[in-house]
Design a protein around this motif. Structure first.
Motif, PDB file in Angstrom:
ATOM      1  N   LEU A 139       8.740  -9.707   3.784  1.00 21.78           N
ATOM      2  CA  LEU A 139       8.773 -10.060   5.193  1.00 21.78           C
ATOM      3  C   LEU A 139       7.768  -9.249   6.045  1.00 21.78           C
ATOM      4  CD1 LEU A 139      12.611 -10.787   5.920  1.00 21.78           C
ATOM      5  CD2 LEU A 139      10.791 -12.351   6.388  1.00 21.78           C
ATOM      6  N   HIS A 140       7.144  -8.224   5.617  1.00 23.05           N
ATOM      7  CA  HIS A 140       5.821  -7.512   6.165  1.00 23.05           C
ATOM      8  C   HIS A 140       4.923  -8.432   6.833  1.00 23.05           C
ATOM      9  CE1 HIS A 140       5.092  -7.471   1.971  1.00 23.05           C
ATOM     10  NE2 HIS A 140       3.856  -7.488   2.386  1.00 23.05           N
ATOM     11  N   GLU A 141       4.646  -9.327   5.977  1.00 22.16           N
ATOM     12  CA  GLU A 141       3.552 -10.281   6.212  1.00 22.16           C
ATOM     13  C   GLU A 141       4.010 -10.863   7.476  1.00 22.16           C
ATOM     14  OE1 GLU A 141       0.494 -10.671   5.312  1.00 22.16           O
ATOM     15  OE2 GLU A 141       0.275  -9.110   3.837  1.00 22.16           O
ATOM     16  N   TRP A 142       4.982 -11.390   7.438  1.00 22.91           N
ATOM     17  CA  TRP A 142       5.616 -12.429   8.544  1.00 22.91           C
ATOM     18  C   TRP A 142       5.641 -11.468   9.812  1.00 22.91           C
ATOM     19  CZ3 TRP A 142       7.655 -17.488   7.571  1.00 22.91           C
ATOM     20  CH2 TRP A 142       7.526 -17.655   6.258  1.00 22.91           C
ATOM     21  N   ALA A 143       6.057 -10.313   9.808  1.00 20.17           N
ATOM     22  CA  ALA A 143       5.951  -9.463  10.899  1.00 20.17           C
ATOM     23  C   ALA A 143       4.805  -9.028  11.356  1.00 20.17           C
ATOM     24  CB  ALA A 143       6.742  -8.139  10.631  1.00 20.17           C
ATOM     25  N   MET A 144       3.711  -9.135  10.500  1.00 16.42           N
ATOM     26  CA  MET A 144       2.378  -9.191  11.232  1.00 16.42           C
ATOM     27  C   MET A 144       1.779 -10.082  11.963  1.00 16.42           C
ATOM     28  SD  MET A 144       0.625  -7.436   7.740  1.00 16.42           S
ATOM     29  CE  MET A 144       1.262  -6.039   6.729  1.00 16.42           C
ATOM     30  N   VAL A 145       2.447 -11.291  11.957  1.00 15.40           N
ATOM     31  CA  VAL A 145       2.023 -12.366  12.922  1.00 15.40           C
ATOM     32  C   VAL A 145       3.047 -12.815  13.809  1.00 15.40           C
ATOM     33  CG1 VAL A 145       0.416 -13.221  11.102  1.00 15.40           C
ATOM     34  CG2 VAL A 145       2.721 -14.120  11.210  1.00 15.40           C
ATOM     35  N   ILE A 179       4.343   2.599   5.276  1.00 12.64           N
ATOM     36  CA  ILE A 179       3.628   2.757   6.532  1.00 12.64           C
ATOM     37  C   ILE A 179       2.460   1.930   6.587  1.00 12.64           C
ATOM     38  CG2 ILE A 179       2.364   4.846   5.460  1.00 12.64           C
ATOM     39  CD1 ILE A 179       3.159   4.093   9.370  1.00 12.64           C
ATOM     40  N   ASP A 180       1.813   1.718   5.648  1.00 15.37           N
ATOM     41  CA  ASP A 180       0.468   0.921   5.645  1.00 15.37           C
ATOM     42  C   ASP A 180       0.734  -0.683   5.636  1.00 15.37           C
ATOM     43  OD1 ASP A 180      -1.533   2.884   5.906  1.00 15.37           O
ATOM     44  OD2 ASP A 180      -1.032   3.669   3.842  1.00 15.37           O
ATOM     45  N   ALA A 181       1.940  -0.989   5.560  1.00 20.10           N
ATOM     46  CA  ALA A 181       2.154  -2.423   5.848  1.00 20.10           C
ATOM     47  C   ALA A 181       2.898  -2.470   7.546  1.00 20.10           C
ATOM     48  CB  ALA A 181       3.213  -2.925   4.920  1.00 20.10           C
ATOM     49  N   PHE A 182       3.744  -1.445   7.713  1.00 25.84           N
ATOM     50  CA  PHE A 182       4.591  -1.279   8.888  1.00 25.84           C
ATOM     51  C   PHE A 182       3.425  -1.096  10.149  1.00 25.84           C
ATOM     52  CE2 PHE A 182       6.720   1.481  11.789  1.00 25.84           C
ATOM     53  CZ  PHE A 182       7.587   0.588  12.458  1.00 25.84           C
ATOM     54  N   ARG A 183       2.431  -0.443   9.900  1.00 26.75           N
ATOM     55  CA  ARG A 183       1.433  -0.124  11.052  1.00 26.75           C
ATOM     56  C   ARG A 183       0.620  -1.570  11.390  1.00 26.75           C
ATOM     57  NH1 ARG A 183      -4.133   1.410   9.322  1.00 26.75           N
ATOM     58  NH2 ARG A 183      -4.252   1.288   6.891  1.00 26.75           N
ATOM     59  N   PHE A 184       0.667  -2.495  10.571  1.00 28.88           N
ATOM     60  CA  PHE A 184       0.198  -3.743  10.940  1.00 28.88           C
ATOM     61  C   PHE A 184       1.301  -4.721  11.807  1.00 28.88           C
ATOM     62  CE2 PHE A 184      -2.858  -2.120   7.782  1.00 28.88           C
ATOM     63  CZ  PHE A 184      -4.109  -2.494   8.517  1.00 28.88           C
ATOM     64  N   CYS A 210       8.261  -1.809  -3.659  1.00 24.83           N
ATOM     65  CA  CYS A 210       7.202  -2.103  -2.658  1.00 24.83           C
ATOM     66  C   CYS A 210       6.298  -2.643  -3.229  1.00 24.83           C
ATOM     67  CB  CYS A 210       7.238  -0.864  -1.758  1.00 24.83           C
ATOM     68  SG  CYS A 210       6.011  -1.019  -0.497  1.00 24.83           S
ATOM     69  N   LEU A 211       5.695  -3.839  -2.717  1.00 22.90           N
ATOM     70  CA  LEU A 211       4.620  -4.238  -3.370  1.00 22.90           C
ATOM     71  C   LEU A 211       3.390  -3.547  -2.878  1.00 22.90           C
ATOM     72  CD1 LEU A 211       6.325  -6.725  -4.257  1.00 22.90           C
ATOM     73  CD2 LEU A 211       4.534  -8.325  -3.439  1.00 22.90           C
ATOM     74  N   HIS A 212       3.266  -3.240  -1.644  1.00 24.48           N
ATOM     75  CA  HIS A 212       2.334  -2.401  -1.232  1.00 24.48           C
ATOM     76  C   HIS A 212       2.093  -0.886  -1.939  1.00 24.48           C
ATOM     77  CE1 HIS A 212       0.024  -4.319   2.294  1.00 24.48           C
ATOM     78  NE2 HIS A 212       1.078  -5.315   1.996  1.00 24.48           N
ATOM     79  N   ALA A 213       3.181  -0.296  -2.038  1.00 21.36           N
ATOM     80  CA  ALA A 213       3.126   0.972  -2.842  1.00 21.36           C
ATOM     81  C   ALA A 213       2.583   0.806  -4.082  1.00 21.36           C
ATOM     82  CB  ALA A 213       4.747   1.627  -2.814  1.00 21.36           C
ATOM     83  N   ASN A 214       2.909  -0.307  -5.012  1.00 25.65           N
ATOM     84  CA  ASN A 214       2.593  -0.685  -6.039  1.00 25.65           C
ATOM     85  C   ASN A 214       0.861  -1.100  -6.089  1.00 25.65           C
ATOM     86  OD1 ASN A 214       4.868  -0.126  -6.858  1.00 25.65           O
ATOM     87  ND2 ASN A 214       5.729  -2.081  -7.008  1.00 25.65           N
ATOM     88  N   MET A 215       0.560  -1.779  -5.024  1.00 23.40           N
ATOM     89  CA  MET A 215      -0.967  -2.183  -5.166  1.00 23.40           C
ATOM     90  C   MET A 215      -1.900  -0.688  -4.786  1.00 23.40           C
ATOM     91  SD  MET A 215      -1.611  -5.383  -2.796  1.00 23.40           S
ATOM     92  CE  MET A 215      -0.486  -5.444  -1.517  1.00 23.40           C
ATOM     93  N   ASP A 216      -1.104   0.144  -4.085  1.00 20.66           N
ATOM     94  CA  ASP A 216      -1.683   1.418  -3.883  1.00 20.66           C
ATOM     95  C   ASP A 216      -2.013   2.293  -5.094  1.00 20.66           C
ATOM     96  OD1 ASP A 216      -2.427   0.862  -1.071  1.00 20.66           O
ATOM     97  OD2 ASP A 216      -0.328   2.245  -0.442  1.00 20.66           O
ATOM     98  N   LEU A 217      -1.494   1.839  -5.899  1.00 17.37           N
ATOM     99  CA  LEU A 217      -1.726   2.744  -7.435  1.00 17.37           C
ATOM    100  C   LEU A 217      -3.472   2.524  -7.588  1.00 17.37           C
ATOM    101  CD1 LEU A 217       1.191   2.037  -9.674  1.00 17.37           C
ATOM    102  CD2 LEU A 217       0.633   3.980  -8.332  1.00 17.37           C
ATOM    103  N   TYR A 218      -3.818   1.674  -7.216  1.00 11.77           N
ATOM    104  CA  TYR A 218      -5.432   1.573  -7.439  1.00 11.77           C
ATOM    105  C   TYR A 218      -6.026   2.224  -6.320  1.00 11.77           C
ATOM    106  CZ  TYR A 218     -10.041  -0.925  -6.482  1.00 11.77           C
ATOM    107  OH  TYR A 218     -11.209  -1.236  -6.514  1.00 11.77           O
ATOM    108  N   LYS A 219      -5.608   2.562  -5.407  1.00  2.00           N
ATOM    109  CA  LYS A 219      -6.226   3.280  -4.124  1.00  2.00           C
ATOM    110  C   LYS A 219      -6.181   4.879  -4.708  1.00  2.00           C
ATOM    111  CE  LYS A 219      -4.165   4.392  -0.257  1.00  2.00           C
ATOM    112  NZ  LYS A 219      -3.418   4.313   1.047  1.00  2.00           N
TER     113      LYS A 219
END
Length: 301
Positions: A139-145, A179-184, A210-219
Motif C-alpha cells: 500500500l506504500h505505492e497507493w499512498a504515494m498517489v 523510510i525511503d517509501a514513507f518519505r514519498f 519489506c519489499l523496499h528493504a530487500n530491493m535496497d540490498l542492491y544499494k
C-alpha cells in the motif's frame, strides 16, 4: 529470468585466496556477459529514448549505470595473480603487490568508508534478526498517489482511477516500515500510516518482509563496492529487479502495457498472491544479507 549459482561467500577466518590469471579473467568475462544480459533491455530503450516505469527505477533511484554493473570485483579476501595490467590495478582502493598480485587495500578502504561499513553492518544485522512482517500489501505505492490529482510519479494510468485508488487507501490500514517509501507519501497519506519511520529509526524498524528493504540490498552492495564479489552484486540486482516488478504489479498503476498482470491487492486473491511473493522475497533476501555480512566480516571482523 535464470538466477546463476553464486560463488561461496568468503569466510571471515580464511586466508587470502589467490586466483590464477586464467580463473580471474574467466570470472571477469562471465560477469560482464551476465551484466550485459541483465541490462540489455534498459540499454536498448535508453538508446531509443524509450521510458520504462518499472526497470528505469533501478538505474535512477539507485544511481548506478550499466557500466558499473559490468565491473567485476573479486571481493575482499581474494587477490588476482599476474594482474599488474588488470583493470582493477588502476581502480580506487586496489593495491598491486611486489609479486604483481592485485587485491583490495582494506586499510585504505576502511579509512574512507569505515563508517559506511559499520552502518550497513548494523542495518543488515538488525534486519536479518527480525521475522518478516507481511500484510502491508504494497500500500506504500497507493499512498504515494493518494489524493494527488493527475500529477503521478509514473507515466501510467491508474488501474482503478483516482477515486477508486483513494477508496482503497481509505479502506485499509497502512503500516509501512521503510523510510525511503514513507518519505514519498502524499501529505494526506502521511497521517494514515500507523508507523512514522525516520532515518534515525531505520535500523530499529527495517524488517525482511519489506519489499523496499530487500530491493535496497542492491544499494548496499553498490555502496560497499570492491568489498562485494561481483556475483553477489548481480544476485542483489536480480532480486531487486524481480521485486520491482511485483512492487509495480501490486501498485495502483496499470502495468498491462508491459505485458504484466496486476496483483490486485484490493481483493482477497490479490492479497494472498502478494503475501506469497513477499514471503519468497523475504527468504531470498535473508540469504543475500548473510552473504553481504560475510563479506563485511572479511574487512572488519
Amino acid at each position: 529470468m535464470t538466477v546463476t549459482e553464486p560463488h561461496p561467500a568468503p569466510s571471515p577466518t580464511a586466508e587470502r585466496v589467490v586466483l590464477d590469471a586464467a580463473t580471474w579473467r574467466a570470472r571477469a568475462d562471465a560477469h560482464a556477459e551476465r551484466a550485459d544480459a541483465l541490462t540489455a533491455g534498459h540499454r536498448a530503450r535508453r538508446a531509443s529514448g524509450e521510458r520504462h516505469a518499472i526497470e528505469d527505477f533501478l538505474f535512477e533511484y539507485y544511481p548506478a549505470k550499466p557500466a558499473h554493473l559490468r565491473r567485476w570485483h573479486p571481493g575482499a579476501g581474494s587477490a588476482l595473480a599476474d594482474a599488474a595490467d588488470a583493470p582493477q590495478a588502476a581502480w580506487r582502493w586496489y593495491r598491486t603487490a611486489a609479486d604483481a598480485t592485485v587485491a583490495l587495500d582494506v586499510e585504505a578502504f576502511l579509512a574512507d568508508r569505515g563508517s559506511t561499513v559499520e552502518y550497513v553492518r548494523a542495518l543488515l544485522s538488525a534486519t536479518a534478526s527480525r521475522p518478516a512482517a507481511t500484510g502491508c500489501f504494497g500500500l506504500h505505492e497507493w499512498a504515494m498517489v493518494y489524493r494527488e490529482g493527475d500529477a503521478h510519479r509514473h507515466p501510467l494510468p491508474l488501474r482503478l482511477g483516482e477515486e477508486g485508488t483513494d477508496a482503497v487507501v481509505e479502506g485499509h490500514r497502512i503500516r509501512c516500515t521503510h523510510i525511503d517509501a514513507f518519505r514519498f507519501f502524499t501529505p494526506d497519506a502521511v497521517p494514515r500510516n500507523t508507523l512514522q519511520p525516520t532515518r534515525e529509526t531505520q535500523v530499529a524498524m527495517e524488517q525482511p518482509g519489506c519489499l523496499h528493504a530487500n530491493m535496497d540490498l542492491y544499494k548496499w552492495a553498490l555502496k560497499l563496492g570492491p568489498v562485494v564479489p561481483g556475483d553477489l552484486l548481480l544476485d542483489c540486482f536480480e532480486l531487486a529487479l524481480a521485486i520491482r516488478s511485483t512492487d509495480m504489479q501490486a501498485s495502483p498503476y496499470d502495468v498491462s502495457s508491459y505485458g504484466l498482470e496486476a496483483v490486485a491487492i484490493e481483493t482477497p486473491e490479490g492479497k494472498a498472491e502478494y503475501v506469497r511473493r513477499q514471503r519468497d522475497f523475504a527468504a531470498r533476501s535473508q540469504v543475500l544479507r548473510a552473504r553481504l555480512l560475510a563479506a563485511l566480516d572479511v574487512v572488519s571482523p
